[in-house]
Write a protein that holds these residues in place. Structure first.
Motif, PDB file in Angstrom:
ATOM      1  N   GLN A   6       1.448  -0.630  -0.440  1.00  0.00           N
ATOM      2  CA  GLN A   6       0.303   0.601   0.015  1.00  0.00           C
ATOM      3  C   GLN A   6       1.025   0.754  -0.284  1.00  0.00           C
ATOM      4  O   GLN A   6       2.366   1.172   0.360  1.00  0.00           O
ATOM      5  N   ASP A   8       2.405   4.582   1.250  1.00  0.00           N
ATOM      6  CA  ASP A   8       3.258   5.065   2.561  1.00  0.00           C
ATOM      7  C   ASP A   8       2.241   5.912   2.933  1.00  0.00           C
ATOM      8  O   ASP A   8       2.068   6.554   4.328  1.00  0.00           O
ATOM      9  N   LYS A  47      -0.699   8.831   6.642  1.00  0.00           N
ATOM     10  CA  LYS A  47      -0.495   7.370   6.578  1.00  0.00           C
ATOM     11  C   LYS A  47      -1.508   6.404   6.570  1.00  0.00           C
ATOM     12  O   LYS A  47      -3.286   6.494   7.245  1.00  0.00           O
ATOM     13  N   PRO A  48      -1.703   5.497   5.595  1.00  0.00           N
ATOM     14  CA  PRO A  48      -3.139   4.645   6.065  1.00  0.00           C
ATOM     15  C   PRO A  48      -3.493   3.495   7.380  1.00  0.00           C
ATOM     16  O   PRO A  48      -4.671   3.915   7.800  1.00  0.00           O
ATOM     17  N   GLU A  49      -2.787   3.397   7.505  1.00  0.00           N
ATOM     18  CA  GLU A  49      -2.847   3.833   9.302  1.00  0.00           C
ATOM     19  C   GLU A  49      -3.461   4.243  10.384  1.00  0.00           C
ATOM     20  O   GLU A  49      -3.654   3.768  11.442  1.00  0.00           O
ATOM     21  N   ASP A  50      -2.706   5.570   9.514  1.00  0.00           N
ATOM     22  CA  ASP A  50      -3.427   6.840  10.619  1.00  0.00           C
ATOM     23  C   ASP A  50      -4.456   6.541  10.668  1.00  0.00           C
ATOM     24  O   ASP A  50      -5.992   6.879  11.170  1.00  0.00           O
ATOM     25  N   GLN A  52      -6.883   4.372   9.261  1.00  0.00           N
ATOM     26  CA  GLN A  52      -7.204   3.030  10.213  1.00  0.00           C
ATOM     27  C   GLN A  52      -7.467   3.610  12.006  1.00  0.00           C
ATOM     28  O   GLN A  52      -9.028   3.551  12.235  1.00  0.00           O
ATOM     29  N   ALA A  53      -6.764   3.868  11.958  1.00  0.00           N
ATOM     30  CA  ALA A  53      -6.915   4.942  14.165  1.00  0.00           C
ATOM     31  C   ALA A  53      -7.593   5.184  13.905  1.00  0.00           C
ATOM     32  O   ALA A  53      -8.887   5.801  14.361  1.00  0.00           O
ATOM     33  N   ASP A  56     -10.961   3.907  13.683  1.00  0.00           N
ATOM     34  CA  ASP A  56     -10.976   3.096  14.923  1.00  0.00           C
ATOM     35  C   ASP A  56     -11.865   3.778  16.235  1.00  0.00           C
ATOM     36  O   ASP A  56     -12.980   3.126  16.912  1.00  0.00           O
TER      37      ASP A  56
END
Length: 65
Positions: A6, A8, A47-50, A52-53, A56
């Motif tokens: 994915q 960055d 960022k993709p993880e941010d 998602q966070a 959530d």
């Protein structure tokens, strides 16, 4: 060589498409501190993880118990 599954960082357009929300709504979440973002070369990036966070955080019932 690094494999990319994915990107960055996501652009605002990519983030709004993924969340299916309006750009203005996304900017409000960013400015309110509900979503972590970065300024890179004068442009917003997430960022993709941010992303998602942030999702959530908004929907705690989606988190694992």
């Amino acid at each position: 060589m690094k494999e990319h599954t994915q990107p960055d960082y996501l652009t605002l357009r990519q983030a709004t498409e993924k969340l299916q929300i309006n750009r203005r709504t996304l900017l409000r979440h960013m400015q309110a501190g509900k979503l972590k973002y970065y300024m890179i070369a004068g442009m917003y990036r997430i960022k993709p993880e941010d992303l998602q966070a942030g999702i959530d955080k908004q929907n705690p019932q989606n988190q694992e118990k």
